[in-house]
Design a protein around this motif. Structure first.
Motif, short mmCIF file in Angstrom:
data_model
loop_
_atom_site.label_atom_id
_atom_site.label_comp_id
_atom_site.label_asym_id
_atom_site.label_seq_id
_atom_site.Cartn_x
_atom_site.Cartn_y
_atom_site.Cartn_z
N ILE A 91 93.90 16.02 -38.67
CA ILE A 91 93.40 15.28 -38.40
C ILE A 91 93.59 13.84 -39.28
O ILE A 91 94.89 13.87 -40.01
N LEU A 148 84.74 16.49 -40.40
CA LEU A 148 86.07 16.85 -39.63
C LEU A 148 86.48 17.87 -39.47
O LEU A 148 86.82 18.35 -38.98
N VAL A 173 89.41 13.94 -35.26
CA VAL A 173 90.07 15.62 -35.04
C VAL A 173 91.09 15.85 -33.40
O VAL A 173 90.05 15.63 -32.80
#
Length: 402
Positions: A26, A15, A77
């Motif tokens: 996130i 990520l 994300v």
């Protein structure tokens, strides 16, 4: 579930790489499913389950001898500066064919894929690649998805006709093996129009499939599936009605069939699935299916009719009951018949039919004929090799999803 936290190390690194130096949010999501529990068959026999050879499914309440779990983790994300979003999905599964046996269960990676959405050149589209479950509606009481494109591939989804159009390519790298154990690959194309409105509270799904075995002896195939979904019916009900057809190496549900099947192999079916929640205490699901299979080895007809209902006496206690009747009729042979009944006092998280977790105390009785034993092989329908045409099982099962 959704968490605002630092993801697990490996997923977190991926990520972070997607986020780059841009300002990003996130998140880590988790959902999953499992079923497990002890069971036995009367007169000190091993646990037995009841399903016909040649049928597409069995009625599952009090009739699952395995234990199974799937655990999906999704990392997202979302880039605040540009609006594009990237997701990574990872799902391990655990399976044990007979929960009564000793020994280790089998772990597999069932899904591992990535997708991108909100891109500047196609803001309403999404793009994906990897190994994934790619599925439409199921009928839960028989544990069957009637649109099932699972596999390794890549594709895109974009708005169309008030719904979504999915276009995808799949590659099967080990669909079949030759006499030397070498993998025989195949290719598949799918076009899937989903949730397009056609009437008040009604939508259609149209799924087209083309397959090809990419090896000597491999065959081509094609198929389609049409589903009409009607919501907001009386008694809190909805209904799914499918018509599906496939020939050659294509499968009825939109995936691969047998890659060595030629154009002489044809099959079609009509399936109706009806689910309702008449009031807070009483709900259920019903299914009816008629299927025809045509091949050089012989034609066969498969019929199935059944349902499960649940009535809640309190917020945490309900009674479940399920009846299923199946018949498989091979050309020129006696029909194999099976009738199965289960009743299950159940501890539940709520009154509704779909409320989970559930902890079920079940009693199952089934009857079948000698043709069903013969079709199943030397050990008969139950695998107990006792020559019987009826059986009783009992046990406890937990079923959980989140």
């Amino acid at each position: 579930m959704k968490y605002s936290l630092r993801p697990a190390p490996l997923l977190g690194l991926l990520l972070a790489a997607l986020a780059g130096g841009a300002q990003a949010q996130i998140a880590l999501d988790s959902n999953g499913y499992f079923r497990a529990g002890p069971g036995a068959t009367s007169k000190n026999a091993n646990r037995a389950c009841y399903g016909l050879s040649g049928a597409d499914f069995k009625y599952r309440l009090g009739n699952e001898c395995d234990f199974y779990g799937e655990f999906l983790f999704s990392g997202t994300v979302a880039r605040k500066d540009s609006g594009d979003t990237y997701k990574i999905h990872f799902m391990p599964t655990i399976f044990k064919g007979n929960a009564s046996d000793s020994g280790d269960a089998k772990w597999e990676t069932a899904q591992m894929w990535a997708e991108a959405t909100g891109l500047d050149f196609a803001p309403q589209a999404s793009f994906w690649a990897g190994k994934r479950y790619h599925r439409g509606a199921d009928i839960h009481i028989v544990d069957t998805f009637f649109e099932k494109l699972d596999g390794t591939g890549a594709g895109a989804s974009l708005p169309a006709l008030g719904g979504k159009l999915d276009l995808a390519f799949y590659r099967a790298d080990s669909s079949t093996q030759d006499a030397n154990g070498h993998d025989n690959p195949g290719s598949r194309l799918n076009a899937w129009l989903r949730d397009a409105p056609v009437n008040e509270n009604g939508t259609i799904n149209l799924l087209l499939t083309a397959t090809k075995g990419e090896f000597t002896g491999g065959e081509s195939g094609a198929g389609f599936s049409l589903r009409h979904t009607q919501d907001k019916l009386p008694f809190g009900a909805s209904n799914n009605l499918w018509f599906q057809y496939a020939k050659g190496s294509a499968g009825l549900a939109g995936g691969f069939g047998t890659l060595t099947d030629g154009s002489d192999v044809k099959k079609w079916r009509i399936v109706d699935g009806y689910q309702f929640q008449a009031n807070e205490n009483f709900g259920g699901q019903l299914i009816a299916m008629y299927e025809k299979k045509n091949a050089d080895a012989g034609d066969a007809t498969v019929k199935s009719l059944g349902g499960r209902v649940g009535y809640a006496f309190t917020r945490n206690f309900k009674i479940l009951a399920e009846v299923g009747v199946d018949r498989v009729s091979p050309q020129g042979q006696s029909s194999a018949n099976l009738t199965k009944f289960t009743i299950a006092p159940t501890i539940s998280a709520g009154k509704g039919f779909w409320e989970r977790p559930e902890l079920r105390f079940y009693f199952t009785h089934a009857k079948w004929n000698q043709a069903a034993n013969a079709a199943a092989g030397a050990d008969g329908l139950t695998g107990l090799a006792d020559g019987k045409t009826s059986g009783t099982s009992y046990g406890i099962q937990a079923e959980v999803w989140w």
